[in-house]
Design an enzyme around this catalytic site. Sequence first.
Site, mmCIF file in Angstrom:
data_model
loop_
_atom_site.group_PDB
_atom_site.id
_atom_site.type_symbol
_atom_site.label_atom_id
_atom_site.label_comp_id
_atom_site.label_asym_id
_atom_site.label_seq_id
_atom_site.Cartn_x
_atom_site.Cartn_y
_atom_site.Cartn_z
ATOM 1 N N LYS A 116 44.988 31.474 26.872
ATOM 2 C CA LYS A 116 45.047 30.398 27.757
ATOM 3 C C LYS A 116 45.017 29.123 26.943
ATOM 4 O O LYS A 116 44.327 29.095 25.945
ATOM 5 C CB LYS A 116 44.505 30.611 29.202
ATOM 6 C CG LYS A 116 44.906 31.969 29.836
ATOM 7 C CD LYS A 116 43.776 32.128 31.090
ATOM 8 C CE LYS A 116 44.279 33.320 31.861
ATOM 9 N NZ LYS A 116 43.093 33.518 33.036
ATOM 10 N N HIS A 172 43.929 36.255 29.279
ATOM 11 C CA HIS A 172 44.644 36.981 30.318
ATOM 12 C C HIS A 172 44.681 38.427 29.769
ATOM 13 O O HIS A 172 45.105 38.435 28.550
ATOM 14 C CB HIS A 172 46.107 36.630 30.881
ATOM 15 C CG HIS A 172 46.630 37.638 31.640
ATOM 16 N ND1 HIS A 172 46.349 38.273 32.542
ATOM 17 C CD2 HIS A 172 47.700 38.729 30.986
ATOM 18 C CE1 HIS A 172 47.023 39.255 32.766
ATOM 19 N NE2 HIS A 172 47.742 39.596 31.882
ATOM 20 N N ARG A 207 40.342 45.094 29.007
ATOM 21 C CA ARG A 207 39.509 44.518 29.972
ATOM 22 C C ARG A 207 37.806 44.381 29.810
ATOM 23 O O ARG A 207 37.473 43.619 30.207
ATOM 24 C CB ARG A 207 39.809 45.369 31.463
ATOM 25 C CG ARG A 207 41.196 45.317 31.916
ATOM 26 C CD ARG A 207 41.441 44.019 32.428
ATOM 27 N NE ARG A 207 41.038 43.569 33.546
ATOM 28 C CZ ARG A 207 41.201 42.175 34.302
ATOM 29 N NH1 ARG A 207 42.296 41.696 33.924
ATOM 30 N NH2 ARG A 207 40.748 41.767 35.291
ATOM 31 N N ARG A 227 34.854 36.379 27.319
ATOM 32 C CA ARG A 227 34.453 35.432 28.488
ATOM 33 C C ARG A 227 33.190 35.164 28.451
ATOM 34 O O ARG A 227 32.883 33.958 28.534
ATOM 35 C CB ARG A 227 35.086 35.890 29.766
ATOM 36 C CG ARG A 227 36.619 35.737 29.770
ATOM 37 C CD ARG A 227 37.023 36.801 31.088
ATOM 38 N NE ARG A 227 38.399 36.440 31.268
ATOM 39 C CZ ARG A 227 39.098 37.062 32.132
ATOM 40 N NH1 ARG A 227 38.556 38.196 32.787
ATOM 41 N NH2 ARG A 227 40.455 36.758 32.443
HETATM 42 P P1 ATP Z 1 43.530 37.339 34.401
HETATM 43 O O1 ATP Z 1 44.906 38.209 35.076
HETATM 44 O O2 ATP Z 1 44.060 35.922 33.935
HETATM 45 O O3 ATP Z 1 43.454 38.280 33.127
HETATM 46 P P2 ATP Z 1 41.865 38.490 36.038
HETATM 47 O O4 ATP Z 1 42.663 39.534 36.029
HETATM 48 O O5 ATP Z 1 40.433 38.783 35.368
HETATM 49 O O6 ATP Z 1 42.398 37.295 35.084
HETATM 50 P P3 ATP Z 1 42.691 37.701 38.381
HETATM 51 O O7 ATP Z 1 42.185 38.103 39.767
HETATM 52 O O8 ATP Z 1 44.019 38.310 38.096
HETATM 53 O O9 ATP Z 1 41.766 37.815 37.389
HETATM 54 O O10 ATP Z 1 43.211 36.056 38.539
HETATM 55 C C1 ATP Z 1 43.855 35.636 37.471
HETATM 56 C C2 ATP Z 1 43.273 34.012 37.239
HETATM 57 O O11 ATP Z 1 43.022 33.256 38.315
HETATM 58 C C3 ATP Z 1 41.711 34.265 36.521
HETATM 59 O O12 ATP Z 1 42.089 34.556 35.194
HETATM 60 C C4 ATP Z 1 41.160 32.923 36.880
HETATM 61 O O13 ATP Z 1 41.724 32.048 35.936
HETATM 62 C C5 ATP Z 1 41.924 32.559 38.022
HETATM 63 N N1 ATP Z 1 41.242 32.605 39.320
HETATM 64 C C6 ATP Z 1 41.125 33.991 39.882
HETATM 65 N N2 ATP Z 1 40.336 33.720 40.997
HETATM 66 C C7 ATP Z 1 39.885 32.566 41.218
HETATM 67 C C8 ATP Z 1 39.105 31.626 42.033
HETATM 68 N N3 ATP Z 1 38.593 32.325 43.039
HETATM 69 N N4 ATP Z 1 38.890 30.334 41.904
HETATM 70 C C9 ATP Z 1 39.526 29.865 40.791
HETATM 71 N N5 ATP Z 1 40.234 30.754 39.813
HETATM 72 C C10 ATP Z 1 40.679 31.750 40.151
HETATM 73 MG MG MG Z 2 44.852 39.663 36.745
#
Ligand code: ATP
Ligand code: MG
Length: 195
Positions: free
Chosen positions: A11, A160, A120, A137
């Site tokens: 990102k 991501h 993951r 991370r």
């Molecule tokens: P990614 O899809 O980016 O790999 P992830 O699968 O770990 O991350 P997701 O639940 O898919 O997490 O959320 C997508 C992205 O949205 C996160 O990586 C983060 O940048 C942002 N995000 C998720 N939850 C929150 C939150 N509660 N507050 C702020 N940002 C959030």
């Molecule tokens: Mg995700």
Amino acid sequence: MKKQRALLIIKPDGVQRGIIGKIITRFETVGLKIIGLKFEWATKEKVITHYPETDAWFKKVGERTLTNYEKKGLDAKSVFKTNDAVAIGKIVKSWLIEYFQESPVFLTVVESYDCIEIVRKLSGNTIPVMAAPGTIRGDFSHDTIDLANEQNRPLRNLIHASDTVEDGEKEIKVWFNDEELFDYELAAEKFMYKI
Ligand code: ATP
Ligand code: MG
């Protein structure tokens, strides 16, 4: 057993901090095969398609905020003007659209057995402050939900990584054409697996 594929996106915070190489090295070192790589300035449309437009996804993201706020005795209403998980998830998605366009992003497709579980594991918890040391991370970022939301932005968590085989295949189609993906044999595969 079938191999799986996953999409990785470094990102804008990862690109701007100059750690593309360090991050990609971790995936290469564990033995994943890189089958596609490119640098791209994301469009709003691509980011909208990339993250699911489903209530289930909005709810998951919103509930993550609500759980975190509850633990810390904070009120989500002060930032989001609502306590509804789906509505909060939609706001976070609108922030993600802005975030992804702050700088070019670095896209990679990797392939291996159990690829999803591996990407993951190496990425670590979505919330950087909770990501274990040794993960990308956990080692390279330290953002929190409260700070991110107070500043009306998503968590800056560098990377991501696809979290299911099905989502991975959908995401790869959003960002890559078939000609940009390479089907080849990696020398190391002969030694990692008994081929
Ligand atoms: P990614 O899809 O980016 O790999 P992830 O699968 O770990 O991350 P997701 O639940 O898919 O997490 O959320 C997508 C992205 O949205 C996160 O990586 C983060 O940048 C942002 N995000 C998720 N939850 C929150 C939150 N509660 N507050 C702020 N940002 C959030
Ligand atoms: Mg995700």
